[in-house]
Design an enzyme around this catalytic site. Structure first.
Site, PDB file in Angstrom:
ATOM      1  N   CYS A   1       0.965  -1.264  -0.086  1.00 49.26           N
ATOM      2  CA  CYS A   1      -0.033   0.131   0.064  1.00 49.26           C
ATOM      3  C   CYS A   1       0.813   1.302   0.061  1.00 49.26           C
TER       4      CYS A   1
ATOM      5  N   CYS B   1      -1.675   1.663  -2.999  1.00 45.90           N
ATOM      6  CA  CYS B   1      -2.455   2.854  -2.668  1.00 45.90           C
ATOM      7  C   CYS B   1      -2.013   4.008  -2.892  1.00 45.90           C
TER       8      CYS B   1
ATOM      9  N   LYS C   1      -0.304   5.354  -6.205  1.00 48.14           N
ATOM     10  CA  LYS C   1      -1.143   5.289  -7.061  1.00 48.14           C
ATOM     11  C   LYS C   1      -2.259   6.744  -6.805  1.00 48.14           C
TER      12      LYS C   1
ATOM     13  N   TYR D   1      -8.786  -3.462 -11.279  1.00 47.30           N
ATOM     14  CA  TYR D   1      -8.191  -2.135 -10.610  1.00 47.30           C
ATOM     15  C   TYR D   1      -6.945  -1.593 -11.198  1.00 47.30           C
TER      16      TYR D   1
ATOM     17  N   GLU E   1      -6.729   1.866 -13.191  1.00 49.84           N
ATOM     18  CA  GLU E   1      -6.165   3.108 -12.619  1.00 49.84           C
ATOM     19  C   GLU E   1      -4.825   3.473 -13.384  1.00 49.84           C
TER      20      GLU E   1
ATOM     21  N   HIS F   1     -26.600  20.613  -0.133  1.00 46.78           N
ATOM     22  CA  HIS F   1     -26.460  21.216  -1.253  1.00 46.78           C
ATOM     23  C   HIS F   1     -25.500  22.263  -1.580  1.00 46.78           C
TER      24      HIS F   1
ATOM     25  N   GLU G   1     -25.657  14.261  -2.510  1.00 44.63           N
ATOM     26  CA  GLU G   1     -26.875  14.584  -2.215  1.00 44.63           C
ATOM     27  C   GLU G   1     -27.688  13.723  -3.180  1.00 44.63           C
TER      28      GLU G   1
HETATM   29  P1  FAD Z   1       1.358  -6.089   2.106  1.00 48.34           P
HETATM   30  O1  FAD Z   1       1.052  -4.786   1.986  1.00 48.34           O
HETATM   31  O2  FAD Z   1       1.690  -6.879   0.683  1.00 48.34           O
HETATM   32  O3  FAD Z   1       2.681  -6.539   2.940  1.00 48.34           O
HETATM   33  C1  FAD Z   1       3.264  -7.808   2.847  1.00 48.34           C
HETATM   34  C2  FAD Z   1       4.739  -7.544   3.125  1.00 48.34           C
HETATM   35  O4  FAD Z   1       5.331  -8.747   3.592  1.00 48.34           O
HETATM   36  C3  FAD Z   1       5.551  -6.919   2.024  1.00 48.34           C
HETATM   37  O5  FAD Z   1       6.467  -5.879   2.444  1.00 48.34           O
HETATM   38  C4  FAD Z   1       6.468  -8.211   1.610  1.00 48.34           C
HETATM   39  O6  FAD Z   1       7.681  -7.827   0.896  1.00 48.34           O
HETATM   40  C5  FAD Z   1       6.719  -8.843   2.766  1.00 48.34           C
HETATM   41  N1  FAD Z   1       6.971 -10.270   2.779  1.00 48.34           N
HETATM   42  C6  FAD Z   1       6.689 -11.149   1.834  1.00 48.34           C
HETATM   43  N2  FAD Z   1       7.152 -12.438   2.409  1.00 48.34           N
HETATM   44  C7  FAD Z   1       7.805 -12.347   3.356  1.00 48.34           C
HETATM   45  C8  FAD Z   1       8.524 -12.824   4.229  1.00 48.34           C
HETATM   46  N3  FAD Z   1       8.580 -14.391   4.150  1.00 48.34           N
HETATM   47  N4  FAD Z   1       9.377 -12.661   5.500  1.00 48.34           N
HETATM   48  C9  FAD Z   1       9.340 -11.186   5.472  1.00 48.34           C
HETATM   49  N5  FAD Z   1       8.547 -10.308   4.500  1.00 48.34           N
HETATM   50  C10 FAD Z   1       7.755 -10.938   3.836  1.00 48.34           C
HETATM   51  N6  FAD Z   1      -6.128  -1.221  -1.560  1.00 48.34           N
HETATM   52  C11 FAD Z   1      -6.890  -0.394  -1.057  1.00 48.34           C
HETATM   53  O7  FAD Z   1      -7.585  -0.433  -0.204  1.00 48.34           O
HETATM   54  N7  FAD Z   1      -6.961   1.051  -1.763  1.00 48.34           N
HETATM   55  C12 FAD Z   1      -6.277   1.266  -2.989  1.00 48.34           C
HETATM   56  O8  FAD Z   1      -6.302   2.434  -3.496  1.00 48.34           O
HETATM   57  C13 FAD Z   1      -5.339   0.213  -3.351  1.00 48.34           C
HETATM   58  N8  FAD Z   1      -4.554   0.740  -4.319  1.00 48.34           N
HETATM   59  C14 FAD Z   1      -3.574  -0.463  -4.805  1.00 48.34           C
HETATM   60  C15 FAD Z   1      -2.921   0.081  -5.946  1.00 48.34           C
HETATM   61  C16 FAD Z   1      -1.943  -0.809  -6.379  1.00 48.34           C
HETATM   62  C17 FAD Z   1      -1.183  -0.675  -7.624  1.00 48.34           C
HETATM   63  C18 FAD Z   1      -1.817  -2.408  -5.767  1.00 48.34           C
HETATM   64  C19 FAD Z   1      -1.006  -3.405  -6.107  1.00 48.34           C
HETATM   65  C20 FAD Z   1      -2.748  -2.450  -4.792  1.00 48.34           C
HETATM   66  C21 FAD Z   1      -3.474  -1.590  -4.132  1.00 48.34           C
HETATM   67  N9  FAD Z   1      -4.308  -1.848  -3.091  1.00 48.34           N
HETATM   68  C22 FAD Z   1      -5.308  -1.118  -2.444  1.00 48.34           C
HETATM   69  C23 FAD Z   1      -4.271  -3.409  -2.360  1.00 48.34           C
HETATM   70  C24 FAD Z   1      -3.526  -2.897  -1.158  1.00 48.34           C
HETATM   71  O9  FAD Z   1      -2.220  -2.633  -1.241  1.00 48.34           O
HETATM   72  C25 FAD Z   1      -3.127  -4.258  -0.512  1.00 48.34           C
HETATM   73  O10 FAD Z   1      -4.430  -4.898  -0.178  1.00 48.34           O
HETATM   74  C26 FAD Z   1      -2.686  -4.288   1.026  1.00 48.34           C
HETATM   75  O11 FAD Z   1      -1.428  -3.729   0.892  1.00 48.34           O
HETATM   76  C27 FAD Z   1      -2.404  -5.825   1.470  1.00 48.34           C
HETATM   77  O12 FAD Z   1      -1.749  -5.697   2.709  1.00 48.34           O
HETATM   78  P2  FAD Z   1      -1.024  -6.896   3.351  1.00 48.34           P
HETATM   79  O13 FAD Z   1      -0.483  -6.503   4.734  1.00 48.34           O
HETATM   80  O14 FAD Z   1      -1.586  -8.103   3.173  1.00 48.34           O
HETATM   81  O15 FAD Z   1       0.189  -7.083   2.464  1.00 48.34           O
HETATM   82  P1  NDP Z   2      -7.534  -8.463 -10.919  1.00 48.14           P
HETATM   83  O1  NDP Z   2      -7.490  -9.821 -10.573  1.00 48.14           O
HETATM   84  O2  NDP Z   2      -8.516  -7.498 -10.262  1.00 48.14           O
HETATM   85  O3  NDP Z   2      -7.342  -8.065 -12.414  1.00 48.14           O
HETATM   86  C1  NDP Z   2      -6.453  -8.892 -13.505  1.00 48.14           C
HETATM   87  C2  NDP Z   2      -6.836  -8.499 -14.775  1.00 48.14           C
HETATM   88  O4  NDP Z   2      -5.920  -9.107 -15.649  1.00 48.14           O
HETATM   89  C3  NDP Z   2      -8.176  -8.832 -15.119  1.00 48.14           C
HETATM   90  O5  NDP Z   2      -8.779  -8.179 -16.211  1.00 48.14           O
HETATM   91  C4  NDP Z   2      -7.943 -10.337 -15.792  1.00 48.14           C
HETATM   92  O6  NDP Z   2      -8.787 -10.563 -16.910  1.00 48.14           O
HETATM   93  C5  NDP Z   2      -6.626 -10.003 -16.560  1.00 48.14           C
HETATM   94  N1  NDP Z   2      -5.840 -11.242 -16.652  1.00 48.14           N
HETATM   95  C6  NDP Z   2      -5.366 -11.881 -16.069  1.00 48.14           C
HETATM   96  N2  NDP Z   2      -4.662 -12.930 -16.385  1.00 48.14           N
HETATM   97  C7  NDP Z   2      -4.208 -12.613 -17.544  1.00 48.14           C
HETATM   98  C8  NDP Z   2      -3.515 -12.967 -18.871  1.00 48.14           C
HETATM   99  N3  NDP Z   2      -2.629 -14.100 -18.322  1.00 48.14           N
HETATM  100  N4  NDP Z   2      -3.449 -12.124 -19.889  1.00 48.14           N
HETATM  101  C9  NDP Z   2      -4.271 -11.168 -19.852  1.00 48.14           C
HETATM  102  N5  NDP Z   2      -4.885 -10.764 -18.956  1.00 48.14           N
HETATM  103  C10 NDP Z   2      -4.940 -11.247 -17.959  1.00 48.14           C
HETATM  104  O7  NDP Z   2      -5.987  -7.735 -10.454  1.00 48.14           O
HETATM  105  P2  NDP Z   2      -5.364  -6.233 -10.234  1.00 48.14           P
HETATM  106  O8  NDP Z   2      -3.892  -6.748 -10.540  1.00 48.14           O
HETATM  107  O9  NDP Z   2      -5.691  -5.544 -11.114  1.00 48.14           O
HETATM  108  O10 NDP Z   2      -5.642  -6.240  -8.779  1.00 48.14           O
HETATM  109  C11 NDP Z   2      -5.045  -6.911  -7.669  1.00 48.14           C
HETATM  110  C12 NDP Z   2      -5.841  -6.681  -6.550  1.00 48.14           C
HETATM  111  O11 NDP Z   2      -5.309  -5.370  -5.870  1.00 48.14           O
HETATM  112  C13 NDP Z   2      -7.386  -6.200  -6.574  1.00 48.14           C
HETATM  113  O12 NDP Z   2      -8.266  -7.172  -6.400  1.00 48.14           O
HETATM  114  C14 NDP Z   2      -7.709  -5.295  -5.601  1.00 48.14           C
HETATM  115  O13 NDP Z   2      -8.349  -5.746  -4.502  1.00 48.14           O
HETATM  116  C15 NDP Z   2      -6.578  -4.564  -5.229  1.00 48.14           C
HETATM  117  N6  NDP Z   2      -6.507  -3.199  -5.699  1.00 48.14           N
HETATM  118  C16 NDP Z   2      -7.214  -2.381  -5.177  1.00 48.14           C
HETATM  119  C17 NDP Z   2      -7.302  -1.130  -5.616  1.00 48.14           C
HETATM  120  C18 NDP Z   2      -8.270  -0.094  -5.141  1.00 48.14           C
HETATM  121  O14 NDP Z   2      -8.763  -0.280  -3.978  1.00 48.14           O
HETATM  122  N7  NDP Z   2      -8.512   0.973  -5.850  1.00 48.14           N
HETATM  123  C19 NDP Z   2      -6.311  -0.663  -6.684  1.00 48.14           C
HETATM  124  C20 NDP Z   2      -5.581  -1.636  -7.218  1.00 48.14           C
HETATM  125  C21 NDP Z   2      -5.654  -2.958  -6.575  1.00 48.14           C
HETATM  126  P3  NDP Z   2     -10.096 -11.698 -16.716  1.00 48.14           P
HETATM  127  O15 NDP Z   2     -11.391 -10.829 -16.044  1.00 48.14           O
HETATM  128  O16 NDP Z   2     -10.246 -12.210 -18.039  1.00 48.14           O
HETATM  129  O17 NDP Z   2      -9.562 -12.832 -15.867  1.00 48.14           O
END
Ligand code: FAD
Ligand code: NDP
Length: 513
Positions: free
Chosen positions: A77, A82, A85, A219, A223, A486, A491
């Site tokens: 995140c 997050c 982004k 997502y 985004e 408003h 609203e």
């Molecule tokens: P993480 O935050 O991934 O943390 C896990 C940590 O553990 C990492 O630092 C990893 O490197 C470390 N780790 C892994 N294996 C080991 C190990 N064996 N030993 C020690 N450390 C290890 N969510 C939202 O709610 N709103 C958003 O707008 C949003 N935007 C996103 C945008 C993008 C591009 C992405 C990819 C995700 C987004 N998410 C968003 C999702 C959100 O980031 C994740 O749901 C959240 O970070 C999950 O938290 P976590 O603690 O499960 O894992």
């Molecule tokens: P998603 O699983 O949401 O989407 C993956 C996309 O990639 C789908 O459109 C899928 O298509 C496509 N895809 C999968 N495999 C292939 C392939 N081999 N070739 C081509 N296309 C493929 O994953 P994201 O990475 O977008 O997001 C991961 C998670 O991170 C989300 O579920 C969300 O919870 C979290 N997140 C949250 C955000 C927020 O809160 N604003 C922002 C970003 C991430 P198909 O539908 O056909 O499977």
């Protein structure tokens, strides 16, 4: 008096764990809790546990991406999710705002405005580094031991890791919380890892991304494509099947239409087959349209894989602990316990739960309270609100129209809907074509609201409060008897009067009637 009472309660809570330890005899383990993964869920759990006197150690380690990107403590995140982004989303909205400012009378030159990508990346990375630093200080102040290493199981109570000096060390824990999250997937095609990047790289990418192919329409794909477009680059989104699988279909299609109107290109029902670097340094992507089996190719500056995420279970040696998994994720019960009772999992690594930061945080906190403060409260994974941060954001909570119909039957579902015109869109003459909202409700009884969907400015801010109302049992009657603020767009929820069933035109005549 109240202060005294609260103080006593806090002190009592702090004593809970040491007392329990004392009551159960001698210290058997080095730590009461070891957390694997210092991201949203792991840090929340670790910090909450020390509040109740637990001895806690948290591992966090980031394996660099194939392109060599790495980052600090805090997880996805903060570093590659997050936060960066949202900052890039904001940067792209500001570009749009410059044009609007001219219409509003600001004397600014909005012709040929260009972002400085490197400057934006530097600002974003500086902010992230400050968060990394604050996180480390916070862990030290709270007395959570932090180890910047990859932790893995030796047995169900023993974790092993390598020190910076290369020595192998082991420690024991009474409870282990696995919060290792996930990382982006790469497609299994030639050139994918060598030539493509992912969301793990884009927020610190030194080079201007230029013309970018974004593969994936979840997502992350949508985004990223939107902020790149807002920053003046030319993204194309490659869609394997449908846009935003799992979301309300009407809203997802509306979102795609909004993106198309803004000039984002879509390659529908298409999958990539190979990427190669051309002599001029650009990337040639070969692809197949799966609906008619035609092959094609296009040249881009950057290819960004956004095809979903893989749970980071491979390095954990879970078999040694006996933890069961499914599809790269960990199976847990309603208490976040894995198949081994004292090993838990929170956040993205859990099988079948939303991958969102606030979900990971709350689950982590509640788990710590159950483990160390005698709480019984379980995490409620239902009705979690979420937002897709596109220029008109899409936010929702509860059921999609399809889910409601599937659950209750079409005759038992009423959908109230409407288009609306944000006041601030009039002067710059912004398109209102995709400003739309709907409430999915039960037909009978008190007409309980099952889902709320909103596309428009700052959708996340709009839906957050309504999410609390929905969780409290919001009904159509309550919603429509709530006096609006408003002139806001939120609203509009209080003004919903047209049902889909009525067939009446949901387009508004004026803003204030
Ligand atoms: P993480 O935050 O991934 O943390 C896990 C940590 O553990 C990492 O630092 C990893 O490197 C470390 N780790 C892994 N294996 C080991 C190990 N064996 N030993 C020690 N450390 C290890 N969510 C939202 O709610 N709103 C958003 O707008 C949003 N935007 C996103 C945008 C993008 C591009 C992405 C990819 C995700 C987004 N998410 C968003 C999702 C959100 O980031 C994740 O749901 C959240 O970070 C999950 O938290 P976590 O603690 O499960 O894992
Ligand atoms: P998603 O699983 O949401 O989407 C993956 C996309 O990639 C789908 O459109 C899928 O298509 C496509 N895809 C999968 N495999 C292939 C392939 N081999 N070739 C081509 N296309 C493929 O994953 P994201 O990475 O977008 O997001 C991961 C998670 O991170 C989300 O579920 C969300 O919870 C979290 N997140 C949250 C955000 C927020 O809160 N604003 C922002 C970003 C991430 P198909 O539908 O056909 O499977």
């Amino acid at each position: 008096m109240l202060l005294l009472k609260n103080l006593k309660q806090t002190q009592l809570q702090r004593c809970w764990q040491p007392l329990a330890r004392f009551a159960s005899g001698q210290r058997k383990f080095d730590y009461d809790l070891v957390v694997l993964g210092g991201g949203s869920g792991g840090l929340a759990c670790a910090k909450e546990a020390v509040e109740y006197g637990a001895r806690v150690l948290c591992f966090d380690y980031v394996t660099p991406t194939p392109a060599g990107t790495k980052w600090g403590v805090g997880g996805t995140c903060v570093n590659v999710g997050c936060i960066p982004k949202k900052l890039m989303h904001q940067a792209s909205l500001l570009g749009e705002a410059v044009h609007e400012a001219v219409a509003y009378g600001w004397n600014v030159n909005d012709r040929d405005i260009k972002p400085n990508w490197q400057k934006l990346v530097k600002s974003v990375q500086n902010h992230i580094k400050s968060v990394n630093w604050v996180t480390r200080v916070d862990l030290r102040d709270k007395q959570v031991e932090y180890v910047n290493s990859l932790g893995y199981f030796v047995d169900a109570h023993t974790i092993e890791y390598k020190t910076k000096q290369g020595a192998t060390k082991q420690l024991t824990a009474q409870n282990v919380v696995v919060a290792v999250g996930g990382r982006p997937r790469y497609p299994d095609i030639p050139g994918a890892k060598e030539l493509g990047i992912t969301s793990d790289d884009i927020f610190s990418y030194e080079k201007d991304p230029g013309q970018t192919l974004v593969v994936g329409a979840g997502y992350v794909g949508l985004e990223c494509a939107c902020f790149l477009k807002g920053l003046g680059y030319e993204p194309t989104v490659m869609v394997r099947s449908i846009v935003l699988r799992g979301f309300d279909r009407q809203m997802s299609e509306l979102l795609a239409a909004m993106m198309t109107e803004r000039g984002i290109k879509f390659l529908h029902t298409t999958i990539p087959t190979a990427v190669e670097r051309l002599p001029n340094g650009r990337l040639l992507v070969n692809f197949t349209n799966t609906s008619n089996q035609t092959k094609g190719s296009e040249v881009y500056d950057t290819v960004l894989w956004a095809i979903g995420r893989k749970g980071l279970i491979d390095d954990l040696n879970l078999a040694a602990a006996g933890v069961q998994t499914r599809n790269d994720k960990i199976i847990v019960d309603g208490t976040e316990a894995t198949s081994v009772p004292h090993i838990y999992a929170v956040g993205d690594i859990i099988y079948g739960r939303p991958e969102l930061t606030p979900v990971a945080i709350l689950a982590g906190r509640l788990l710590a309270r159950r483990l160390f403060a005698g709480s019984k409260q379980l995490m409620d994974y239902r009705d979690v609100a979420t937002t897709v941060f596109t220029p008109l954001e899409y936010s929702c909570v509860g059921m999609s129209e399809e889910q409601a119909i599937e659950t209750l039957g079409p005759e038992n579902v009423e959908v109230f809907h409407g288009y609306y015109k944000p006041t601030e869109f009039f002067i710059p003459q912004k398109s209102v074509r995709h400003c739309y909202l709907k409430a999915v409700a039960e037909v009978g009884g008190e007409q309980k609201i099952l889902g709320l969907h909103y596309m428009g400015p700052v959708a996340g801010e709009v839906i957050q409060g309504f999410a609390a109302a929905l969780k409290s049992g919001l009904t159509v009657n309550t919603l429509l008897n709530t006096v609006g603020i408003h002139p806001t767009t939120a609203e509009e929820f209080t003004r919903l009067s047209i049902t889909k069933r009525s067939g009446r035109d949901p387009t508004p005549a004026s803003c204030c009637s």
